[in-house]
Scaffold this motif. Structure first.
Motif, PDB file in Angstrom:
ATOM      1  N   SER A 186       0.577  -1.264   0.052  1.00  0.00           N
ATOM      2  CA  SER A 186       0.011  -0.028  -0.050  1.00  0.00           C
ATOM      3  C   SER A 186       0.905   1.221  -0.197  1.00  0.00           C
ATOM      4  N   ARG A 235      -2.293  12.035  -3.976  1.00  0.00           N
ATOM      5  CA  ARG A 235      -2.161  10.876  -4.663  1.00  0.00           C
ATOM      6  C   ARG A 235      -2.002   9.844  -3.900  1.00  0.00           C
ATOM      7  N   TRP A 236      -1.413   9.951  -2.542  1.00  0.00           N
ATOM      8  CA  TRP A 236      -1.138   9.138  -1.571  1.00  0.00           C
ATOM      9  C   TRP A 236      -2.873   8.818  -1.164  1.00  0.00           C
ATOM     10  N   GLU A 238      -5.635   9.184  -2.402  1.00  0.00           N
ATOM     11  CA  GLU A 238      -6.409   8.449  -3.386  1.00  0.00           C
ATOM     12  C   GLU A 238      -6.130   7.050  -3.106  1.00  0.00           C
ATOM     13  N   ARG A 239      -4.947   6.637  -3.207  1.00  0.00           N
ATOM     14  CA  ARG A 239      -4.637   5.415  -3.278  1.00  0.00           C
ATOM     15  C   ARG A 239      -4.947   4.625  -1.887  1.00  0.00           C
TER      16      ARG A 239
END
Length: 279
Positions: free
Chosen positions: A88, A167-168, A170-171
């Motif tokens: 993750s 971005r992190w 969303e991930r």
């Protein structure tokens, strides 16, 4: 005669630089408390270029490795499998060698953060702030995915860092909003503040600590306390330190590498405190 997996086992921490690492103190204390007299734990200065050759020389006596910077991502291609937690955040800090020779990677920083917070009574918050956007910030977001039910605001210094944190988010399925570092004093009013910045970065924020602060998680442990953590404690706020994180992630490593649980949290913490005081 070849060493069998059931004989004396070895473990170590790898990184560069590595001389400052408290991991040997923590793991050796755990071995002593658990009666594992045939276990050893060392440290080796290994950079990214030297890592494949180091792995190639490992024999069946090895139980596991702890990894620090700059190896947490570089090690992934050398492994047979990594956990969902490690995947993750694309970072492995723990390698366990199985009896059949497989190399399994995990990340104990994330559950270690969660355990350190729960130890201070923080199981769930409805919002949180993150100071900084470096490598540790992504692990903090992964931990907050398990703790925070609402928005996380990340205070950063550049548009590039802001985009990276989004971005992190969303991930990791975390609701991340970014804000300019110039407004970082606002962060101190959140139910949980996670400081992931290098030493000295948050010193100027100490003057803005509110009269009734909530919980500060400052990932630093040397020097300790930071100026921000000292002011936070003085005003009666709860403080989780980088040593708390280091201990809890090491607890999980010990349990994985030895198969013995629970690892002795308090003995490991006291050993870490004593080692830091002696520096």
């Amino acid at each position: 005669m070849p060493v069998r997996a059931t004989d004396a086992r070895r473990a170590a921490v790898l990184g560069s630089p590595i001389a400052h690492s408290l991991s040997p103190v923590l793991h050796r204390t755990a071995y002593a408390e658990l009666g594992l007299v045939d276990r050893t734990y060392d440290r080796f200065d290994v950079d990214e270029a030297a890592l494949p050759a180091f792995f190639a020389e490992l024999g069946p006596e090895w139980a596991g490795l702890s990894l620090t910077m700059p190896l947490k991502r570089a090690v992934i291609p050398l492994l047979d499998e990594i956990s969902d937690t490690a995947a993750s955040v694309e970072a492995v800090n723990t390698v366990v060698f199985t009896d059949d020779g497989r190399r399994l990677g995990d990340n104990t920083d994330i559950p270690g953060m969660v355990a350190a917070l729960r130890e201070r009574g923080v199981a769930q918050v409805d919002s949180a702030a993150v100071l900084g956007a470096g490598a540790t910030a992504s692990s903090a977001l992964a931990a907050l995915a398990r703790v925070c039910t609402g928005e996380v605001v990340a205070y950063v210094r550049s548009a590039a860092r802001a985009a990276e944190m989004r971005r992190w988010g969303e991930r990791l399925e975390v609701d991340v909003r970014t804000a300019d570092w110039a407004d970082a004093a606002e962060a101190l009013h959140f139910p949980l503040v996670v400081a992931t910045t290098p030493a000295g970065t948050t010193d100027a924020l100490a003057a803005a600590v509110p009269e009734r602060p909530t919980t500060l998680f400052d990932v630093l442990y040397d020097p300790w306390p930071t100026t921000l953590a000292a002011r936070w404690s003085m005003y009666g706020g709860a403080v989780v330190s980088g040593l708390d994180l280091l201990v809890h992630q090491a607890v999980l490593q010990v349990e994985q590498m030895t198969g013995r649980a629970p690892a002795p949290v308090e003995a490991m913490r006291k050993a870490g405190e004593h080692a830091l005081a002696a520096r």
